[in-house]
Motif scaffolding. Structure first.
Motif, PDB file in Angstrom:
ATOM      1  N   SER A 189       0.824  -1.210   0.000  1.00 24.85           N
ATOM      2  CA  SER A 189       0.000   0.000   0.000  1.00 24.85           C
ATOM      3  C   SER A 189       0.859   1.261   0.000  1.00 24.85           C
ATOM      4  CB  SER A 189      -0.927   0.003   1.221  1.00 24.85           C
ATOM      5  OG  SER A 189      -1.783  -1.110   1.208  1.00 24.85           O
TER       6      SER A 189
ATOM      7  N   TRP B   9      -2.898  -5.585  -6.865  1.00 25.46           N
ATOM      8  CA  TRP B   9      -3.191  -4.150  -6.962  1.00 25.46           C
ATOM      9  C   TRP B   9      -1.904  -3.346  -7.167  1.00 25.46           C
ATOM     10  CZ3 TRP B   9      -4.569  -0.861  -2.085  1.00 25.46           C
ATOM     11  CH2 TRP B   9      -4.945   0.432  -2.471  1.00 25.46           C
TER      12      TRP B   9
ATOM     13  N   TRP C 122      -8.239  -0.019  -7.770  1.00 26.22           N
ATOM     14  CA  TRP C 122      -8.592  -0.292  -6.370  1.00 26.22           C
ATOM     15  C   TRP C 122      -9.821  -1.188  -6.288  1.00 26.22           C
ATOM     16  CZ3 TRP C 122     -13.016   1.347  -3.597  1.00 26.22           C
ATOM     17  CH2 TRP C 122     -12.962   1.152  -2.210  1.00 26.22           C
TER      18      TRP C 122
END
Length: 450
Positions: A22, A149, A171
């Motif tokens: 992330s 992702w 996302w």
């Protein structure tokens, strides 16, 4: 090593992988989209989460309340998938129409039509995995989805295709990958779907819905208000500040996931004891991680995100007290659900949201992201204090038992600083003593499963 210790170590390690991925995504989107584009991306995600909170009708809270009846568990597992899809299909068009009326493009609204149902199913299945004490499934699914992702965002950025809309679509795809993994691992059987139980689950959830909506909207509505009352650039700065706040919560969220099934099942006294241990550990974990990030923020943010995001440092520092306070209250929220006192929970959460919105409307036009962060920090602290006070009163527990003891401080320091922690001690924090763990039967062996 106890089962709780193994689950805690695995959850923290998984959160480390997810956090690293992330962080890469956050840096790429921030440097590619800059503050304005990063703000637009954050607003789109906030809208999707608002659709989840409003359209999910808090059925996952109903799952928690009904889980004690083992005979209902197979149907609850099947209902999580079917009911999630149905609720998402009903909610998404309203969210998309509201976006079109607000001036968003048709392409953004179209992606939102897919994002909302996926998010609602994701929320319901996450709850099932936790109640079945299958934290490993939750961890693995999140890790796989997050790595996919990250790779897709990197590829889009290298190809020059990354925009706020593309980032939001990627996302959404990440959430879909995670849901597919959950369905594969949890294996909900459609023949176990029970429409009467589905109505009952939603009915129970609705009793908590207003309170949960208020709690969940606190961080989401802030981004929307900063964008509306200040600018999308300020929303981008605030989004980076909340990203740092999410980092500070990693050990606490791992702890909550492991403690949750132990709080929901068993007798009242044991649930109180587990909750107190989790609160004390959460307090020290949050204090260490938030304090460390506060010390590093002024150097870390410009280095990682660029000078354009130097303005995110002060908002994060303002958020830090609220992060610690909210972390302490996280295990208490689960215990309040066990007591089935929806209106007590609702009144506290609604009051916090009203206070947040009122103060933000006054401070954001003048102070932007910093004013919003200061308000949120205060509101989260007040809400946590109210929840802790009610817990102490309802259980007859002395306030001193919320304060950590030295062995627990040592465990929390180790877990927060090294992500692996001192596993034998970590087991004592959550479980108190070694207990035999009964193997959970497979789906075809159970008469019920959450």
């Amino acid at each position: 090593m106890t089962g709780a210790a193994r689950a805690l170590v695995h959850t923290i390690a998984a959160r480390g992988v997810v956090t690293a991925s992330s962080a890469v995504i956050s840096v790429i989107t921030a440097r590619t989209l800059l503050a304005e584009g990063r703000g637009e991306y954050a607003v789109l995600i906030a809208i999707a989460w608002a659709g989840l909170v409003l359209g999910g009708l808090s059925a996952e809270q109903g799952q928690v309340v009904l889980w004690a009846d083992a005979g209902l568990r197979p149907a609850l597992t099947a209902n999580a998938l079917v009911l999630g899809i149905l609720m998402g299909v009903l909610t998404a068009p309203a969210v998309g129409a509201a976006m079109l009326l607000s001036g968003w493009s048709a392409s953004c609204a179209a992606v939102m039509l897919a994002a909302v149902p996926i998010l609602i199913v994701w929320e319901y299945l996450c709850g099932i995995a936790l109640l079945r004490d299958r934290a490993r499934i939750l961890n693995n699914g999140t890790m796989i989805g997050c790595l996919v992702w990250c790779a897709s965002v990197m590829a889009a950025a290298m190809a020059g295709w990354l925009t706020a809309k593309v980032a939001f679509a990627l996302w959404t795809a990440y959430e879909l990958v995670t849901v597919v993994y959950f369905v594969h691992a949890l294996r909900p059987r459609l023949r176990d779907f029970d429409h009467r139980l589905a109505r009952r689950t939603v009915g129970v959830g609705l009793r908590y819905h207003l309170g949960l909506v208020s709690t969940q909207l606190l961080p989401r509505v802030d981004v929307l208000m900063v964008s509306a009352f200040s600018s999308t650039g300020q929303a981008g700065l605030y989004a980076v500040a909340t990203t740092l706040a999410d980092l500070a919560r990693i050990p606490v969220e791992a702890l909550v996931k492991v403690a949750m099934p132990r709080q929901v099942e068993g007798d009242h006294e044991r649930a109180v004891e587990v909750t107190l241990r989790a609160v004390r550990a959460a307090f020290v974990m949050a204090l260490v991680t938030a304090g460390g990030l506060c010390a590093l923020a002024s150097a870390l943010v410009p280095l990682v995100y660029g000078d354009a995001f130097r303005g995110s440092v002060l908002p994060f520092l303002c958020l830090a007290p609220g992060i610690v306070s909210a972390s302490v209250a996280r295990p208490i929220w689960i215990f309040l659900l066990r007591l089935d006192r929806p209106w007590v929970v609702t009144s506290m959460s609604v009051g916090a949201l009203v206070l947040d919105v009122t103060l933000n409307a006054l401070l954001i036009p003048r102070w932007g992201a910093t004013g919003c962060a200061a308000v949120t920090g205060v509101v989260l602290t007040v809400l946590a204090g109210t929840q802790c006070g009610w817990f102490l009163r309802a259980t007859g527990t002395p306030a001193r038992r919320l304060l950590p003891r030295w062995p627990e401080i040592a465990v929390a320091l180790s877990a927060a600083a090294r992500a692996a922690g001192d596993t034998p001690l970590a087991g004592r924090v959550l479980a108190g003593r070694r207990a035999s763990r009964v193997r959970e039967p497979d789906a075809h062996e159970r008469s019920g499963s959450r």
